[in-house]
Design an enzyme around this catalytic site. Structure first.
Site, short mmCIF file in Angstrom:
data_model
loop_
_atom_site.label_atom_id
_atom_site.label_comp_id
_atom_site.label_asym_id
_atom_site.label_seq_id
_atom_site.Cartn_x
_atom_site.Cartn_y
_atom_site.Cartn_z
N ARG A 82 0.84 -1.20 0.00
CA ARG A 82 0.00 0.00 0.00
C ARG A 82 0.88 1.26 0.00
O ARG A 82 0.56 2.25 -0.64
CB ARG A 82 -0.91 0.03 1.24
N GLN B 166 -11.17 9.64 6.84
CA GLN B 166 -11.12 8.21 7.11
C GLN B 166 -9.95 7.57 6.38
O GLN B 166 -9.64 6.40 6.61
CB GLN B 166 -12.42 7.55 6.62
N ASN B 167 -9.32 8.32 5.48
CA ASN B 167 -8.25 7.77 4.66
C ASN B 167 -6.93 7.70 5.42
O ASN B 167 -6.64 8.57 6.24
CB ASN B 167 -8.08 8.62 3.40
N ASP C 294 -4.02 7.55 3.71
CA ASP C 294 -2.98 8.14 2.88
C ASP C 294 -2.63 9.54 3.38
O ASP C 294 -3.29 10.08 4.27
CB ASP C 294 -3.42 8.17 1.40
N HIS D 97 -8.55 6.78 10.99
CA HIS D 97 -8.21 5.36 10.86
C HIS D 97 -6.72 5.10 10.77
O HIS D 97 -6.30 4.02 10.36
CB HIS D 97 -8.92 4.77 9.63
N GLY E 82 -16.98 11.98 -0.70
CA GLY E 82 -16.50 10.66 -1.09
C GLY E 82 -16.64 9.59 -0.04
O GLY E 82 -15.72 8.77 0.12
N THR E 83 -17.76 9.56 0.67
CA THR E 83 -17.96 8.51 1.65
C THR E 83 -19.37 7.96 1.54
O THR E 83 -20.32 8.70 1.24
CB THR E 83 -17.70 9.00 3.09
N SER E 84 -19.50 6.66 1.79
CA SER E 84 -20.79 5.98 1.68
C SER E 84 -21.68 6.23 2.89
O SER E 84 -22.85 5.86 2.87
CB SER E 84 -20.55 4.47 1.53
#
Length: 228
Positions: free
Chosen positions: A52, A82-83, A85, A100, A168-170
């Protein structure tokens, strides 16, 4: 206040396990991203996150990341992501809270407060990896089955927002999905996603049904209109 998910980094080429039916590089997600998975096979988990990191080094911040930085010219912008990166930071965002964990960091197995940063020359970790203090190290990632240490701070920030933006989140991954419930009544909420969740039960939400890069252009126009 801006809450970002995988959708903002997808346009930079960062894969998400949800786009592959629960698989990351052909591994069941619980095998490589859970506390139980790390206990069972730490070598596999280390190698998974090594890959990753290699992928992340090839990625660049996209126009949506950069647009959030541009907003700092006119607003106090706080990003809750939440990413794992570092694309927000590389784009130049000054205030970023990771829910996270962070891919380019490792932390002590014995002491969760001891954290070290990795760089392009030091990406590879194994179960034998030791920190500068001699402790065995693990990815600085909040695995499934583990609590989210920064969620209380994130809720506090959400409750202070004058404008709340979701990108960009569900809105199905908790506890992050619950941040929208801490926004004060009357505060405008903008939700950018090409396939947005049903938010009809939440008052004051403007849905922008677009990918992050295009959606940020729309958001900027809407914010400009608010100021006139």
């Amino acid at each position: 206040m801006v809450s970002t998910g995988a959708g903002i980094s997808a346009e930079s080429g960062i894969k998400t396990f949800r786009d592959a039916d629960g698989l990351w590089e052909n591994y069941p997600v619980m095998q490589v991203a859970s506390a139980d998975g790390f206990r069972r096979d730490p070598a596999l988990v280390h190698e998974f996150y090594n890959q990753r990191r290699r992928d992340l080094l090839k990625a660049m911040p996209n126009a949506a990341h950069k647009a959030l930085v541009d907003l700092e010219k006119d607003y106090d912008v706080y990003v809750i992501t939440q990413n794992v990166d570092d694309l927000h930071e590389r784009a130049g965002s000054k205030n970023v809270l990771h829910l996270h964990g962070e891919l380019m960091k490792i932390r002590s197995v014995r002491n969760p407060d001891y954290i070290e940063s990795l760089d392009i020359k030091h990406l590879e970790t194994t179960p034998e990896t030791r920190g500068h203090n001699g402790d065995p190290m693990r990815p600085h990632i909040v695995f499934f089955q583990e609590p989210v240490p920064n969620i209380e701070k994130a809720c506090e920030l959400a409750s202070q927002a004058d404008i709340f933006v979701v990108i960009g989140t569900s809105l199905v991954v908790y506890p992050a999905a619950g941040l929208i419930n801490f926004v004060r009544p009357g505060v405008p909420i903008y939700y950018i996603d090409p396939n947005p969740a049903d938010v009809s039960g939440i008052p004051g939400v403007t849905v922008i049904r677009e990918p992050a890069t295009k959606g940020m252009q729309t958001l900027e126009r809407l914010l400009e209109a608010r100021e006139k």
